[in-house]
Design an enzyme around this catalytic site. Structure first.
Site, PDB file in Angstrom:
ATOM      1  N   CYS A  35       0.842  -1.201   0.000  1.00  0.00           N
ATOM      2  CA  CYS A  35       0.000   0.000   0.000  1.00  0.00           C
ATOM      3  C   CYS A  35       0.876   1.251   0.000  1.00  0.00           C
ATOM      4  CB  CYS A  35      -0.909  -0.040   1.229  1.00  0.00           C
ATOM      5  SG  CYS A  35      -2.099   1.308   1.307  1.00  0.00           S
ATOM      6  N   CYS A  36       1.885   1.284   0.895  1.00  0.00           N
ATOM      7  CA  CYS A  36       2.808   2.438   0.925  1.00  0.00           C
ATOM      8  C   CYS A  36       3.559   2.558  -0.402  1.00  0.00           C
ATOM      9  CB  CYS A  36       3.825   2.288   2.052  1.00  0.00           C
ATOM     10  SG  CYS A  36       3.245   2.764   3.680  1.00  0.00           S
TER      11      CYS A  36
ATOM     12  N   CYS B 146      -0.999   8.170   7.496  1.00  0.00           N
ATOM     13  CA  CYS B 146      -2.386   7.954   7.077  1.00  0.00           C
ATOM     14  C   CYS B 146      -3.232   7.519   8.278  1.00  0.00           C
ATOM     15  CB  CYS B 146      -2.427   6.863   6.018  1.00  0.00           C
ATOM     16  SG  CYS B 146      -1.483   7.250   4.545  1.00  0.00           S
TER      17      CYS B 146
ATOM     18  N   CYS C 250      -3.320   3.910   9.683  1.00  0.00           N
ATOM     19  CA  CYS C 250      -2.052   3.371  10.182  1.00  0.00           C
ATOM     20  C   CYS C 250      -1.435   4.270  11.254  1.00  0.00           C
ATOM     21  CB  CYS C 250      -1.067   3.224   9.029  1.00  0.00           C
ATOM     22  SG  CYS C 250      -1.708   2.232   7.674  1.00  0.00           S
TER      23      CYS C 250
ATOM     24  N   CYS D 202       7.786   3.888   6.023  1.00  0.00           N
ATOM     25  CA  CYS D 202       6.896   3.792   4.856  1.00  0.00           C
ATOM     26  C   CYS D 202       7.637   3.306   3.614  1.00  0.00           C
ATOM     27  CB  CYS D 202       6.233   5.131   4.580  1.00  0.00           C
ATOM     28  SG  CYS D 202       7.388   6.438   4.104  1.00  0.00           S
TER      29      CYS D 202
HETATM   30  S1  SF4 Z   1       0.553   4.531   5.722  1.00  0.00           S
HETATM   31 FE1  SF4 Z   1      -1.045   2.941   5.632  1.00  0.00          FE
HETATM   32  S2  SF4 Z   1      -2.734   3.750   4.385  1.00  0.00           S
HETATM   33 FE2  SF4 Z   1      -0.923   5.072   4.084  1.00  0.00          FE
HETATM   34  S3  SF4 Z   1       0.009   4.317   2.238  1.00  0.00           S
HETATM   35 FE3  SF4 Z   1       1.044   3.269   3.942  1.00  0.00          FE
HETATM   36  S4  SF4 Z   1      -0.117   1.370   4.372  1.00  0.00           S
HETATM   37 FE4  SF4 Z   1      -1.356   2.694   2.992  1.00  0.00          FE
END
Ligand code: SF4
Length: 220
Positions: free
Chosen positions: A103-104, A185, A188, A211
């Site tokens: 996701c990151c 985010c 998280c 991240c």
């Molecule tokens: S911090 Fe969490 S929601 Fe944001 S990009 Fe990374 S995994 Fe995704």
């Protein structure tokens, strides 16, 4: 290599050196306390370049407000917001639940990587500090590499950063004063409890502490 600095060297001395050495310097920012302090210090030192933020689609409203307040205050800087180029289906997926690294990678790292490949700055101004995490404990003012990273706040403590922000009346993210000492985010991030490490509220229980922007194979 950098001049004869030590841990007491003021961040602005480092920034001034960086401005002279790397005129195409660029500053990514997530507008945490460190980031807000760095923006002000850099501005006072003469930085008039870009402040680049990646909108993952999951930021707190307060973070976006902080960005807007900074943009209103520092009109001599150019605030750039990048978005992940995801398809509609992917935007709806909650990938952070099962694959936070992935996701990151797509929401945060990839957009900034693409932007930097286009802009090709020779150096980046970054707001990390040693105290933030064990992964940052040996951070220096200058990290050499294909794209040099300048870390003027490497030796500043949380107390120094807070004192500077208060003295200058900086628009710190209001969540910070509610215990959100490191803000990413919303899925998280949680508030840090007394006695916990500064970044303990990030990715709790997911075996992740960075991240990927600054460490790992796709680091910028
Ligand atoms: S911090 Fe969490 S929601 Fe944001 S990009 Fe990374 S995994 Fe995704």
């Amino acid at each position: 290599m950098s001049p004869d600095w030590n841990e007491n060297t003021h961040p602005q001395e480092v920034i001034r050196w960086a401005l002279e050495t790397y005129p195409d310097l660029l500053m990514p920012s997530g507008f945490n306390l460190n980031g807000v302090v760095l923006i002000d210090l850099a501005y006072q030192a003469g930085y008039r370049g870009e402040v680049v933020f990646v909108d993952t689609g999951y930021h707190f409203h307060e973070t976006l407000q902080t960005r807007d307040r900074l943009a209103e205050r520092y009109t001599g800087l150019r605030f750039v917001t990048l978005s992940a180029g995801l398809g509609p289906e992917e935007w709806g997926q909650e990938r952070y639940r099962t694959d936070p690294d992935g996701c990151c990678a797509v929401r945060k790292v990839a957009p900034l990587q693409a932007y930097l490949e286009q802009k090709k700055p020779s150096a980046l101004l970054n707001a990390r500090s040693r105290e933030q995490a064990p992964t940052r404990a040996h951070l220096g003012f200058v990290e050499p590499g294909e794209r040099v990273r300048i870390n003027p706040l490497a030796y500043w403590s949380k107390e120094q950063l807070e004192a500077y922000a208060k003295a200058q009346g900086l628009p710190v993210n209001p969540l910070y004063w509610s215990g959100f000492l490191s803000i990413g985010c919303w899925p998280c991030t949680r508030a840090v409890r007394p006695g916990e490490a500064l970044r303990a509220g990030r990715w709790e229980g997911r075996g992740k502490s960075e991240c990927g922007l600054w460490v790992g194979k796709n680091a910028i």
